[in-house]
Scaffold this motif. Structure first.
Motif, PDB file in Angstrom:
ATOM      1  N   PHE A  79      18.794  31.785  21.659  1.00 44.00           N
ATOM      2  CA  PHE A  79      19.800  30.824  21.233  1.00 44.00           C
ATOM      3  C   PHE A  79      19.646  30.551  19.740  1.00 44.00           C
ATOM      4  O   PHE A  79      18.553  30.271  19.270  1.00 44.00           O
ATOM      5  CB  PHE A  79      19.620  29.504  21.985  1.00 44.00           C
ATOM      6  N   ALA A  80      20.765  30.613  19.034  1.00 41.32           N
ATOM      7  CA  ALA A  80      20.733  30.390  17.587  1.00 41.32           C
ATOM      8  C   ALA A  80      20.158  29.017  17.253  1.00 41.32           C
ATOM      9  O   ALA A  80      19.506  28.841  16.242  1.00 41.32           O
ATOM     10  CB  ALA A  80      22.136  30.519  17.022  1.00 41.32           C
ATOM     11  N   ASN A  81      20.429  28.026  18.144  1.00 41.45           N
ATOM     12  CA  ASN A  81      19.973  26.678  17.807  1.00 41.45           C
ATOM     13  C   ASN A  81      18.449  26.573  17.788  1.00 41.45           C
ATOM     14  O   ASN A  81      17.902  25.718  17.128  1.00 41.45           O
ATOM     15  CB  ASN A  81      20.595  25.619  18.728  1.00 41.45           C
ATOM     16  N   GLU A  90      19.588  21.334  10.391  1.00 38.11           N
ATOM     17  CA  GLU A  90      20.985  21.614  10.018  1.00 38.11           C
ATOM     18  C   GLU A  90      21.862  21.430  11.248  1.00 38.11           C
ATOM     19  O   GLU A  90      21.434  21.744  12.358  1.00 38.11           O
ATOM     20  CB  GLU A  90      21.104  23.091   9.644  1.00 38.11           C
ATOM     21  N   SER A  91      23.093  20.963  11.041  1.00 37.81           N
ATOM     22  CA  SER A  91      23.942  20.834  12.231  1.00 37.81           C
ATOM     23  C   SER A  91      24.477  22.211  12.631  1.00 37.81           C
ATOM     24  O   SER A  91      24.522  23.130  11.815  1.00 37.81           O
ATOM     25  CB  SER A  91      25.086  19.849  11.991  1.00 37.81           C
ATOM     26  N   SER A  92      24.830  22.357  13.891  1.00 39.78           N
ATOM     27  CA  SER A  92      25.309  23.632  14.429  1.00 39.78           C
ATOM     28  C   SER A  92      26.788  23.535  14.758  1.00 39.78           C
ATOM     29  O   SER A  92      27.288  22.458  15.070  1.00 39.78           O
ATOM     30  CB  SER A  92      24.549  23.963  15.712  1.00 39.78           C
ATOM     31  N   VAL A 132      34.809  25.006  17.136  1.00 43.85           N
ATOM     32  CA  VAL A 132      35.306  23.969  18.059  1.00 43.85           C
ATOM     33  C   VAL A 132      34.792  22.589  17.638  1.00 43.85           C
ATOM     34  O   VAL A 132      35.559  21.663  17.457  1.00 43.85           O
ATOM     35  CB  VAL A 132      34.894  24.277  19.518  1.00 43.85           C
ATOM     36  N   TYR A 133      33.498  22.444  17.479  1.00 46.08           N
ATOM     37  CA  TYR A 133      32.963  21.157  17.013  1.00 46.08           C
ATOM     38  C   TYR A 133      31.554  21.359  16.483  1.00 46.08           C
ATOM     39  O   TYR A 133      30.908  22.369  16.764  1.00 46.08           O
ATOM     40  CB  TYR A 133      32.964  20.111  18.135  1.00 46.08           C
ATOM     41  N   GLN A 134      31.094  20.383  15.719  1.00 44.56           N
ATOM     42  CA  GLN A 134      29.735  20.428  15.192  1.00 44.56           C
ATOM     43  C   GLN A 134      28.851  19.446  15.954  1.00 44.56           C
ATOM     44  O   GLN A 134      29.332  18.415  16.407  1.00 44.56           O
ATOM     45  CB  GLN A 134      29.744  20.074  13.701  1.00 44.56           C
ATOM     46  N   TRP A 135      27.578  19.794  16.072  1.00 51.50           N
ATOM     47  CA  TRP A 135      26.659  18.910  16.779  1.00 51.50           C
ATOM     48  C   TRP A 135      25.258  19.041  16.184  1.00 51.50           C
ATOM     49  O   TRP A 135      24.977  19.959  15.443  1.00 51.50           O
ATOM     50  CB  TRP A 135      26.636  19.223  18.274  1.00 51.50           C
ATOM     51  N   ASN A 136      24.414  18.093  16.537  1.00 52.99           N
ATOM     52  CA  ASN A 136      23.026  18.195  16.116  1.00 52.99           C
ATOM     53  C   ASN A 136      22.100  17.859  17.280  1.00 52.99           C
ATOM     54  O   ASN A 136      22.548  17.787  18.423  1.00 52.99           O
ATOM     55  CB  ASN A 136      22.745  17.335  14.883  1.00 52.99           C
TER      56      ASN A 136
END
Length: 315
Positions: A202-204, A267-269, A164-168
């Motif tokens: 959570f993976a993040n 790294e961005s998620s 859907v989208y990338q974020w950091n």
């Protein structure tokens, strides 16, 4: 003749870890009723689905495993058939259930939800919140039409995973905190302070851990939470510095905090949409996906869900 109710009893007993009374409760029927349905099915198929010790079910037999897999497919198709009927009866009425993490529900979904409610005022929208594992399990069990989470969705082969989208991330601190003077911010400086961040389900969080480990650093995590707002509350109380999704910081609301960009540190998620393979989605569900992820046209999503091409779409 085989009945859907027998298949429901069968799959529910498996889902409840072979606990017949729990299965009976979930199906709003009696324990002897469930046992009778299973026996009738076994008699018809002339195999034992469950190995028993006295009256207790102790395990699933080899032929039983094959039968259960087929039963789950039949029940999923029966649900699809019911939905197809509803679709043609009225495509403006129904329910759309979305399972999402707190951060997605609170910061990423509201705009799309508001737009959807304007277009489909009579469709009931249900939001389930949980950690990524719970979200994936709900979509697999048919308790949610789709799941929104980061990374975890790709780990389930039974789910189609669409980006859907990338974020950091950003680091949040109280005003006048010494880290505000660090330019650029480094992982070494960050590791000198107690840290408040997401729960390890959570993976993040693991991406954050990975970045520290790559530098041989062991940050002291004093508190982990599922919820960005909880993280911010404890940072305000002076418990530590927070590491959270950049979208979860709003300078207009979070007046007692300051944010430092951390996208150069981690790294961005990618936030993903998870849909059960072969699921039947109502037309309004495809519309919702279009509002939330405009780069995913209904035709792409439909092809992916029907398995007409690989499910690994990248941004």
């Amino acid at each position: 003749y085989m009945k859907l109710q027998q298949l429901r009893c069968l799959t529910e007993v498996v889902r409840r870890g072979l606990n017949v009374s729990e299965a009976a409760e979930a199906l709003h029927t009696s324990q002897p009723g469930v046992s009778k349905q299973i026996r009738a099915l076994e008699d018809e198929l002339q195999i034992q689905v469950f190995a028993r010790h006295g009256k207790r079910l102790v395990s699933v037999t080899e032929p039983g495993k094959a039968v259960i897999a087929i039963a789950e497919r039949i029940l999923a198709e029966a649900q699809n058939m019911r939905r197809a009927g509803e679709e043609f009866a009225n495509d403006q009425i129904g329910t759309l259930t979305i399972a999402a993490t707190h951060t997605q529900a609170r910061y990423a979904l509201p705009k799309s939800v508001a737009a959807f409610k304007r277009k489909y005022p009579k469709v009931e929208l249900v939001l389930h919140q949980g950690n990524p594992t719970q979200i994936c399990e709900q979509v697999l069990a048919g308790e949610a039409d789709m799941g929104v989470a980061t990374e975890m969705i790709s780990a389930y082969p039974e789910l189609v995973s669409l980006p859907v989208y990338q974020w950091n991330r950003c680091v949040v601190v109280p005003p006048k905190h010494p880290l505000l003077k660090e330019s650029p911010l480094t992982l070494e400086k960050l590791a000198e302070h107690p840290i408040v961040t997401y729960d390890f389900a959570f993976a993040n969080r693991s991406l954050v851990q990975k970045a520290f480990e790559a530098r041989g650093l062991k940050p002291h995590v004093v508190l982990s939470a599922q919820d960005s707002d909880v993280i911010k509350t404890y940072v305000e109380l002076g418990l530590g510095v927070g590491i959270l999704a950049k979208m979860a910081f709003d300078p207009k609301r979070d007046l007692c905090l300051r944010a430092i960009d951390a996208s150069h540190l981690f790294e961005s998620s990618t936030t993903r949409l998870g849909i059960k393979r072969g699921a039947y989605l109502r037309r309004y569900a495809y519309d919702f996906i279009g509002m939330f992820a405009p780069h995913l046209p209904a035709s792409t999503v439909e092809r992916a869900v029907k398995g007409q091409e690989g499910s690994r779409y990248e941004m």
